[in-house]
Design a protein around this motif. Sequence first.
Motif, PDB file in Angstrom:
ATOM      1  N   VAL A   8       0.939  -1.091  -0.093  1.00  0.00           N
ATOM      2  CA  VAL A   8      -0.128  -0.190  -0.217  1.00  0.00           C
ATOM      3  C   VAL A   8       0.739   1.367   0.009  1.00  0.00           C
ATOM      4  N   ILE A   9       0.820   1.885  -1.048  1.00  0.00           N
ATOM      5  CA  ILE A   9       1.736   3.269  -1.314  1.00  0.00           C
ATOM      6  C   ILE A   9       0.856   4.385  -1.503  1.00  0.00           C
ATOM      7  N   ILE A  10       1.245   5.502  -0.802  1.00  0.00           N
ATOM      8  CA  ILE A  10       0.893   6.784  -0.905  1.00  0.00           C
ATOM      9  C   ILE A  10       1.398   7.651  -1.586  1.00  0.00           C
ATOM     10  N   VAL A  11       0.874   8.246  -2.609  1.00  0.00           N
ATOM     11  CA  VAL A  11       1.595   9.080  -3.737  1.00  0.00           C
ATOM     12  C   VAL A  11       1.030  10.423  -3.720  1.00  0.00           C
ATOM     13  N   VAL A  27       1.255   0.883  -9.784  1.00  0.00           N
ATOM     14  CA  VAL A  27       0.089   0.030  -9.754  1.00  0.00           C
ATOM     15  C   VAL A  27       0.418  -1.099 -10.665  1.00  0.00           C
ATOM     16  N   SER A  28       1.000  -0.864 -11.672  1.00  0.00           N
ATOM     17  CA  SER A  28       1.327  -2.071 -12.880  1.00  0.00           C
ATOM     18  C   SER A  28       2.192  -3.077 -12.194  1.00  0.00           C
ATOM     19  N   LYS A  29       3.022  -2.888 -11.227  1.00  0.00           N
ATOM     20  CA  LYS A  29       3.643  -3.761 -10.297  1.00  0.00           C
ATOM     21  C   LYS A  29       3.165  -4.224  -9.016  1.00  0.00           C
ATOM     22  N   GLY A  30       1.764  -3.957  -9.065  1.00  0.00           N
ATOM     23  CA  GLY A  30       0.958  -4.614  -8.010  1.00  0.00           C
ATOM     24  C   GLY A  30       0.748  -3.895  -6.716  1.00  0.00           C
ATOM     25  N   ALA A  31       1.080  -2.643  -6.591  1.00  0.00           N
ATOM     26  CA  ALA A  31       0.682  -2.036  -5.389  1.00  0.00           C
ATOM     27  C   ALA A  31      -0.790  -1.323  -5.575  1.00  0.00           C
ATOM     28  N   ASP A  32      -1.630  -1.246  -4.234  1.00  0.00           N
ATOM     29  CA  ASP A  32      -2.568  -0.363  -4.188  1.00  0.00           C
ATOM     30  C   ASP A  32      -2.412   0.745  -3.558  1.00  0.00           C
ATOM     31  N   LEU A  33      -2.817   2.007  -4.187  1.00  0.00           N
ATOM     32  CA  LEU A  33      -2.629   3.378  -3.924  1.00  0.00           C
ATOM     33  C   LEU A  33      -3.429   4.309  -3.361  1.00  0.00           C
ATOM     34  N   THR A  34      -3.115   5.201  -2.404  1.00  0.00           N
ATOM     35  CA  THR A  34      -3.870   6.394  -1.991  1.00  0.00           C
ATOM     36  C   THR A  34      -3.349   7.545  -2.971  1.00  0.00           C
ATOM     37  N   LEU A  35      -4.071   8.024  -3.688  1.00  0.00           N
ATOM     38  CA  LEU A  35      -3.754   9.362  -4.429  1.00  0.00           C
ATOM     39  C   LEU A  35      -3.794  10.499  -3.836  1.00  0.00           C
TER      40      LEU A  35
END
Length: 263
Positions: A8-11, A27-35
């Motif tokens: 889970v990564i925050i950008v 996201v193409s490498k599998g992460a879920d994101l907070t934008l």
Amino acid sequence: MANLKGKVIIVTGAAMGLGLAAAEVLVSKGADLTLVDYNDEALNKTKEELVLKFPDRKFLTVAADVSVEENVKNYVYQTVKEFGKVDGLYNNAGIEGKQAPLVDYDIDVFKKVIDINLLGVYYGMKYVIPELQKNGGGKIVNVASVGGIRGVLNQTAYVATKHAVAGMTKNAALEYGKDNILTNAIAPGAILTPMVAEAFRQVNPDDPKTAEKEYASRNPTKRLGNPEDVAHLVAYLLSDENGYVSGQVIAIDGGESNMYGNS
Ligand SMILES: NC(=O)c1ccc[n+]([C@@H]2O[C@H](COP(=O)([O-])OP(=O)(O)OC[C@H]3O[C@@H](n4cnc5c(N)ncnc54)[C@H](O)[C@@H]3O)[C@@H](O)[C@H]2O)c1
């Protein structure tokens, strides 16, 4: 190959430019994101595009101004509420300010650049680090600039804040390495994003394309960088493949910052 499955990564600054390009690669490498972005409209458009391209991934959008401490606290809180944890932060949101010689620099613009580029990055680390500690570790990538390792004419505020980002990065790496938190900064040269397009408009309002070409001709590679070039470095630094790089300010500029004198 950076693998970000389950992360889970925050950008921050995710609506355009380097943030958007990184979001696509992460996201193409599998992460879920907070934008996170303060441009609500562009942020929602970005999310819609990402959902179409990556229907299996999860995205949370939080409209926030990173220079407002409560907003930062909230984007971290919302992330944990939605995903249950944080693994990484791409602390990217920033502004250039207006170009002017040091003596003439508008003080209100100067303070705004400090609030966003310096305090915004600081708040991001302040609220994400405790979540990474709870999670047994994680990764932070702060966005400095070549202006964080060199001077840049007519950009005193920007250069001051980007040097500060480099400094804070080194301190975070020293203080939280024991918690398995690796913190680095990237120092991009000129990468063709909306921010840089605006800089060329300031340099030559009548012919920004010529300003761009002149700038690119001074780079050893004779081109500007692409946002995707930067995104792949960010993905590596945020991934488990990065096991031991910490406290570094990594230039990504086609080699230009090593040059002295005329090209
Ligand atoms: N593009 C380059 O050549 C370059 C070079 C060196 C460093 N950088 C740094 O990279 C980062 C991204 O730059 P970019 O070129 O993609 O810029 P950009 O202007 O194209 O995009 C920046 C994004 O950040 C958002 N943003 C700005 N201030 C914000 C705030 N206070 N709160 C929330 N969101 C905010 C904007 O709405 C925008 O979506 C910046 O920190 C910049 O200083 C860029």
